[in-house]
Design an enzyme around this catalytic site. Structure first.
Site, PDB file in Angstrom:
ATOM      1  N   CYS A   2       0.875  -1.235   0.035  1.00  0.00           N
ATOM      2  CA  CYS A   2       0.015  -0.032  -0.022  1.00  0.00           C
ATOM      3  C   CYS A   2       0.896   1.277   0.156  1.00  0.00           C
ATOM      4  O   CYS A   2       2.168   1.315   0.362  1.00  0.00           O
ATOM      5  CB  CYS A   2      -0.882   0.121   1.201  1.00  0.00           C
ATOM      6  SG  CYS A   2      -2.184  -1.361   1.396  1.00  0.00           S
ATOM      7  N   ARG A  27       4.177   0.922  -6.554  1.00  0.00           N
ATOM      8  CA  ARG A  27       4.324  -0.182  -5.180  1.00  0.00           C
ATOM      9  C   ARG A  27       3.240  -1.217  -5.671  1.00  0.00           C
ATOM     10  O   ARG A  27       3.226  -2.284  -5.082  1.00  0.00           O
ATOM     11  CB  ARG A  27       3.837   0.734  -4.080  1.00  0.00           C
ATOM     12  CG  ARG A  27       4.983   1.688  -3.917  1.00  0.00           C
ATOM     13  CD  ARG A  27       4.553   2.533  -2.894  1.00  0.00           C
ATOM     14  NE  ARG A  27       4.257   2.000  -1.604  1.00  0.00           N
ATOM     15  CZ  ARG A  27       5.084   2.128  -0.544  1.00  0.00           C
ATOM     16  NH1 ARG A  27       6.381   2.475  -0.880  1.00  0.00           N
ATOM     17  NH2 ARG A  27       4.895   1.347   0.554  1.00  0.00           N
ATOM     18  N   TRP A  75      -2.823  -2.351  -1.621  1.00  0.00           N
ATOM     19  CA  TRP A  75      -2.381  -3.714  -2.334  1.00  0.00           C
ATOM     20  C   TRP A  75      -3.169  -4.666  -1.109  1.00  0.00           C
ATOM     21  O   TRP A  75      -2.662  -4.766  -0.001  1.00  0.00           O
ATOM     22  CB  TRP A  75      -0.961  -3.831  -2.068  1.00  0.00           C
ATOM     23  CG  TRP A  75      -0.331  -5.097  -2.101  1.00  0.00           C
ATOM     24  CD1 TRP A  75       0.149  -5.871  -1.395  1.00  0.00           C
ATOM     25  CD2 TRP A  75       0.209  -5.529  -3.451  1.00  0.00           C
ATOM     26  NE1 TRP A  75       0.620  -7.216  -1.955  1.00  0.00           N
ATOM     27  CE2 TRP A  75       0.722  -7.065  -3.276  1.00  0.00           C
ATOM     28  CE3 TRP A  75      -0.058  -5.287  -4.702  1.00  0.00           C
ATOM     29  CZ2 TRP A  75       1.199  -7.779  -4.124  1.00  0.00           C
ATOM     30  CZ3 TRP A  75       0.367  -6.064  -5.922  1.00  0.00           C
ATOM     31  CH2 TRP A  75       1.007  -7.478  -5.700  1.00  0.00           C
ATOM     32  N   ASN A 101      -0.899   1.643   5.810  1.00  0.00           N
ATOM     33  CA  ASN A 101      -0.111   0.700   5.143  1.00  0.00           C
ATOM     34  C   ASN A 101       0.853  -0.188   6.141  1.00  0.00           C
ATOM     35  O   ASN A 101       1.191   0.298   7.154  1.00  0.00           O
ATOM     36  CB  ASN A 101       1.094   1.606   4.397  1.00  0.00           C
ATOM     37  CG  ASN A 101       2.244   0.635   3.666  1.00  0.00           C
ATOM     38  OD1 ASN A 101       1.649  -0.669   3.588  1.00  0.00           O
ATOM     39  ND2 ASN A 101       3.337   0.909   3.607  1.00  0.00           N
ATOM     40  N   GLY A 102       0.594  -1.485   6.226  1.00  0.00           N
ATOM     41  CA  GLY A 102       0.825  -2.343   6.784  1.00  0.00           C
ATOM     42  C   GLY A 102      -0.213  -3.243   7.200  1.00  0.00           C
ATOM     43  O   GLY A 102      -1.208  -3.645   6.800  1.00  0.00           O
ATOM     44  N   GLU A 481      16.336 -22.196 -12.479  1.00  0.00           N
ATOM     45  CA  GLU A 481      15.705 -20.858 -12.352  1.00  0.00           C
ATOM     46  C   GLU A 481      16.966 -19.980 -12.532  1.00  0.00           C
ATOM     47  O   GLU A 481      16.888 -18.954 -13.032  1.00  0.00           O
ATOM     48  CB  GLU A 481      15.183 -20.701 -10.570  1.00  0.00           C
ATOM     49  CG  GLU A 481      15.221 -19.369 -10.508  1.00  0.00           C
ATOM     50  CD  GLU A 481      14.108 -18.427 -11.410  1.00  0.00           C
ATOM     51  OE1 GLU A 481      13.546 -19.311 -12.311  1.00  0.00           O
ATOM     52  OE2 GLU A 481      13.915 -17.491 -11.325  1.00  0.00           O
ATOM     53  N   LYS A 485      16.991 -16.787 -15.361  1.00  0.00           N
ATOM     54  CA  LYS A 485      17.328 -15.432 -14.887  1.00  0.00           C
ATOM     55  C   LYS A 485      18.389 -15.022 -15.733  1.00  0.00           C
ATOM     56  O   LYS A 485      18.145 -13.800 -16.493  1.00  0.00           O
ATOM     57  CB  LYS A 485      17.915 -15.473 -13.553  1.00  0.00           C
ATOM     58  CG  LYS A 485      17.204 -15.512 -12.527  1.00  0.00           C
ATOM     59  CD  LYS A 485      16.054 -14.536 -11.933  1.00  0.00           C
ATOM     60  CE  LYS A 485      14.891 -14.255 -12.715  1.00  0.00           C
ATOM     61  NZ  LYS A 485      13.832 -15.228 -12.774  1.00  0.00           N
ATOM     62  N   GLU A 488      16.679 -14.318 -19.517  1.00  0.00           N
ATOM     63  CA  GLU A 488      15.680 -13.368 -19.849  1.00  0.00           C
ATOM     64  C   GLU A 488      16.090 -12.318 -19.561  1.00  0.00           C
ATOM     65  O   GLU A 488      15.432 -11.299 -20.147  1.00  0.00           O
ATOM     66  CB  GLU A 488      14.414 -13.817 -18.948  1.00  0.00           C
ATOM     67  CG  GLU A 488      14.622 -13.639 -17.540  1.00  0.00           C
ATOM     68  CD  GLU A 488      13.420 -14.087 -16.990  1.00  0.00           C
ATOM     69  OE1 GLU A 488      12.316 -13.643 -17.314  1.00  0.00           O
ATOM     70  OE2 GLU A 488      13.503 -14.313 -15.681  1.00  0.00           O
ATOM     71  N   HIS A 504      26.434 -38.034 -21.133  1.00  0.00           N
ATOM     72  CA  HIS A 504      25.414 -38.813 -22.063  1.00  0.00           C
ATOM     73  C   HIS A 504      25.454 -38.170 -23.223  1.00  0.00           C
ATOM     74  O   HIS A 504      24.195 -38.040 -23.953  1.00  0.00           O
ATOM     75  CB  HIS A 504      24.184 -39.170 -21.327  1.00  0.00           C
ATOM     76  CG  HIS A 504      24.604 -40.105 -20.094  1.00  0.00           C
ATOM     77  ND1 HIS A 504      24.629 -41.295 -20.275  1.00  0.00           N
ATOM     78  CD2 HIS A 504      24.304 -39.856 -18.853  1.00  0.00           C
ATOM     79  CE1 HIS A 504      24.917 -41.917 -18.999  1.00  0.00           C
ATOM     80  NE2 HIS A 504      24.883 -40.987 -18.110  1.00  0.00           N
ATOM     81  N   LYS A 603       5.366  -9.287 -17.857  1.00  0.00           N
ATOM     82  CA  LYS A 603       5.474  -9.566 -16.314  1.00  0.00           C
ATOM     83  C   LYS A 603       4.503 -10.706 -16.005  1.00  0.00           C
ATOM     84  O   LYS A 603       4.607 -11.599 -15.313  1.00  0.00           O
ATOM     85  CB  LYS A 603       4.939  -8.196 -15.253  1.00  0.00           C
ATOM     86  CG  LYS A 603       5.103  -8.705 -13.803  1.00  0.00           C
ATOM     87  CD  LYS A 603       6.454  -9.245 -13.538  1.00  0.00           C
ATOM     88  CE  LYS A 603       6.429  -9.589 -11.975  1.00  0.00           C
ATOM     89  NZ  LYS A 603       7.814 -10.233 -12.030  1.00  0.00           N
TER      90      LYS A 603
END
Ligand code: AGP
Length: 608
Positions: A2, A27, A75, A101-102, A481, A485, A488, A504, A603
């Site tokens: 938030c 945010r 948020w 916020n929190g 991963e 990273k 991309e 192999h 995204k």
């Protein structure tokens, strides 16, 4: 997370508040609202969705007259992103409006107490308890009401308050969530970060936890938690607006890598109570678990890689067959999934088309579905039978970092919870694992601190045209991963390969100078990895190893070393990925790539 803003001065507050909220959009949010006080009346406007909805609804703030007000981008944490749950929240008598916020951790008991006193709640939010507490304690002395209210709150909060009886005055309160005051000429501001202030003033006051302030157009008075007035330094902001949105970091990706300790704390702490794991109301009884014949984890991209790590952890602990499969394959292969299958769906955005389709397919076949998601109220979260949020906060960079590590952390919690319920692990091992999971925020910070040389290594290796990431067991899962990273954001081809599989065929590609990143943190197989390192070095490869802090043997085998802090073997992928996230970041930076918005990528891939 938030964002909150406040303004008091001689200009119309509505447009200024909306402009401040625009500065906080990065945010992440899913609803917004403003409240403006004028002539002893507080008028509020709220809208779900994009901020432009609120702007259109209020004619850019013109519909709310007044020169003193507060604003909020929400948020969603407690309660879906609806208008009713949007802030500001007003007291029923219209005397107070609050933005927050929190998380108020003791909101449930406060809500019950206030309802017992006759207060009527309208939203699902934790924040609403604040405005009713203020109303309850207010007898004309605003400062006293604020102090009494704050004394009842547990949790994290940056609060903005406006009171109809105190024209032109704002109250700002800080505890654990960020809150900064702006010192203008004939006007004062507060905001969640400098982004919303630098357009008006570069003179700011950083509130500390426990402090609160009264803001009027000509004066800002700061008090300590005991209500004593204190002197605060006025700091000069040197950032430009663009930099401020990134908290001073050059890219959102770097900011979000550095936020991982905090994100992991948010994902883990609320789920550990007195040494036990609590899963937000997700009920998986021992009997239900015993009836599960198989677990299928499905997702896309990095979320799938988190699932690959989770597969090793869950199968090792629960002794139930666990598979991880990309959603775009699962959805079309007529899978053998039924009522005896637990399907775990992972998604940062909760809006990935293939993942949603796979989830629907599994539900249609009768499986129980559990989502691990970051965005509250997203499609995946709403469709699944159960949801565990990762609480990573909004992730802006296209390349996920904190989204991934918090997914693996939640998978770890779930695996340990299930294994204990199934009595596949005893109290001692359970305690070890809970302790290890609780150490992840600090271990993640250690992983950052251990690798200050990663930028130097990126300069050394940024020219590679193609490279390999090799590992075994959990190290191999982490390779998946690490490889994505790098690909991309730096556009350098790389491939994650099971180290034991190289011989192999693929080892034919290892030639002079080829970079091989060898993940050697899963110590039970360290000697095997050393053999694989020798294999590739014999063919001319350069080896960048990732090894556990304190491993001295690796220096004799590798050309360069990155370090992961010591941690329980099953949790290794969460810490060893951090230096590799940084490696990918600095290689991409060295190559001048658009790190936060890589070419061709979105995204959230909301199409097939
Ligand atoms: C990860 O860095 C990528 N941005 C991408 O692979 C992403 O993880 C994938 O598209 C899944 O997204 P989701 O977690 O929002 O479902």
């Amino acid at each position: 997370m938030c964002g909150i803003v406040g303004f008091t001065g001689s200009q119309d507050a509505g447009p200024l508040l909306l402009e401040g909220l625009k500065r906080l959009e990065y945010r992440g949010y899913d609803s917004a609202g403003i409240a403006v006080q004028s002539g002893g009346v507080i008028r509020a406007a709220k809208a779900s969705g994009h901020l432009r909805n609120l702007c259109e609804q209020t004619h850019d703030g013109a519909d709310l007259p007044g020169v003193c007000g507060i604003g909020h981008t929400r948020w969603a944490t407690h309660g879906a992103p609806t208008v009713t749950n949007a802030h500001p929240h007003l007291s029923d008598d219209g005397v107070f409006a609050v933005v927050h916020n929190g998380i108020i951790e003791n909101y449930a008991e406060l809500r019950e107490e206030l309802q017992g006193r006759g207060f009527v709640f309208h939203s699902e939010t934790d924040t609403e308890v604040v405005v009713h507490l203020l109303d309850c304690y207010y007898k004309g002395d605003l400062k006293a009401a604020v102090m009494k209210t704050v004394s009842r709150l547990n949790g994290s909060y940056a609060l903005g308050v406006v009171c109809a009886d105190h024209p032109g005055e704002l109250i700002a309160v800080k505890s654990a969530s960020p809150l900064i005051l702006g010192v203008g000429v004939g006007e004062s501001f507060f905001a969640s970060d400098v982004t919303a202030l630098v357009g008006h003033t570069r003179n700011v006051i950083y509130l500390e936890d426990g402090e609160f302030a009264s803001l009027t157009p000509d004066r800002i008075t700061v008090f300590d938690c005991a209500g004593r007035e204190i002197n605060k330094t006025i700091s000069r902001v040197v950032w430009d607006v663009e930099a401020a949105e990134k908290g001073g970091y050059e890219h959102f990706m770097l900011k979000e890598i550095m936020e991982q300790p905090r994100a992991l704390k948010a994902a883990i702490e609320p789920r550990i109570k007195d040494g036990r794991i609590v899963l937000d109301g997700v009920e998986l009884t021992a009997e239900q678990l015993r009836n599960i014949r198989r677990v299928v984890i499905t997702a896309c991209g990095s979320a799938y890689h988190a699932g690959c790590v989770g597969r090793y952890i869950m199968e090792e602990l629960c002794r139930i067959p666990v598979e991880a499969e990309v959603a775009s394959e699962l959805r079309y292969r007529n899978p053998l999934i039924g009522q005896d299958t637990l399907v775990i769906v992972i998604s940062q955005s909760g809006e990935t088309a293939d993942t949603i389709a796979a989830l629907k397919e599994c539900k249609a076949r009768g499986a129980r579905t559990l989502a691990i998601v970051n965005v509250v109220g997203s499609t995946v979260a709403k469709l699944a039978d159960d949801v565990l949020y990762t609480w990573a906060g909004p992730e802006i960079a296209v390349a996920t970092t904190k989204g991934y590590t918090t997914q693996v952390a939640v998978l770890s919690l779930l695996s340990v919870y299930m294994a204990r319920k199934l009595e596949r692990i005893g109290e001692e091992r359970f305690g070890e694992l809970v302790k290890g999971i609780c150490s992840l925020p600090e271990r993640c910070q250690r992983a950052i601190d251990l690798n200050t040389h990663v930028g130097y290594l990126a300069k050394r290796y940024h020219n590679n045209s193609s490279l390999f990431f090799i590992g075994r067991n959990l190290d191999y899962a982490a390779c998946l991963e690490a490889s994505l990273k790098l690909k991309e954001i730096s556009y350098i081809h790389s491939e994650a390969y099971a180290a034991g599989e190289l011989k192999h065929g693929t080892i034919a590609l290892i030639d002079e100078g080829r970079l091989v990143v060898a993940l050697c943190c899963y110590e039970a197989l360290f000697d095997k990895l050393v053999s694989n390192i020798k294999e590739v070095k014999a063919r001319g490869a350069k080896v960048l190893a990732v090894a556990q802090e304190g491993n001295r043997h690796i220096f004799a085998e590798a050309d360069d070393v990155l370090f992961a802090p010591a941690i329980d073997p099953l949790l290794v992928p969460i810490t060893e990925i951090v230096p590799l996230q940084l490696f990918a970041y600095y290689v991409a930076k060295e190559n001048g790539c658009d790190i936060d918005k890589p070419k061709n990528l979105a995204k959230s891939v909301t199409v097939e």
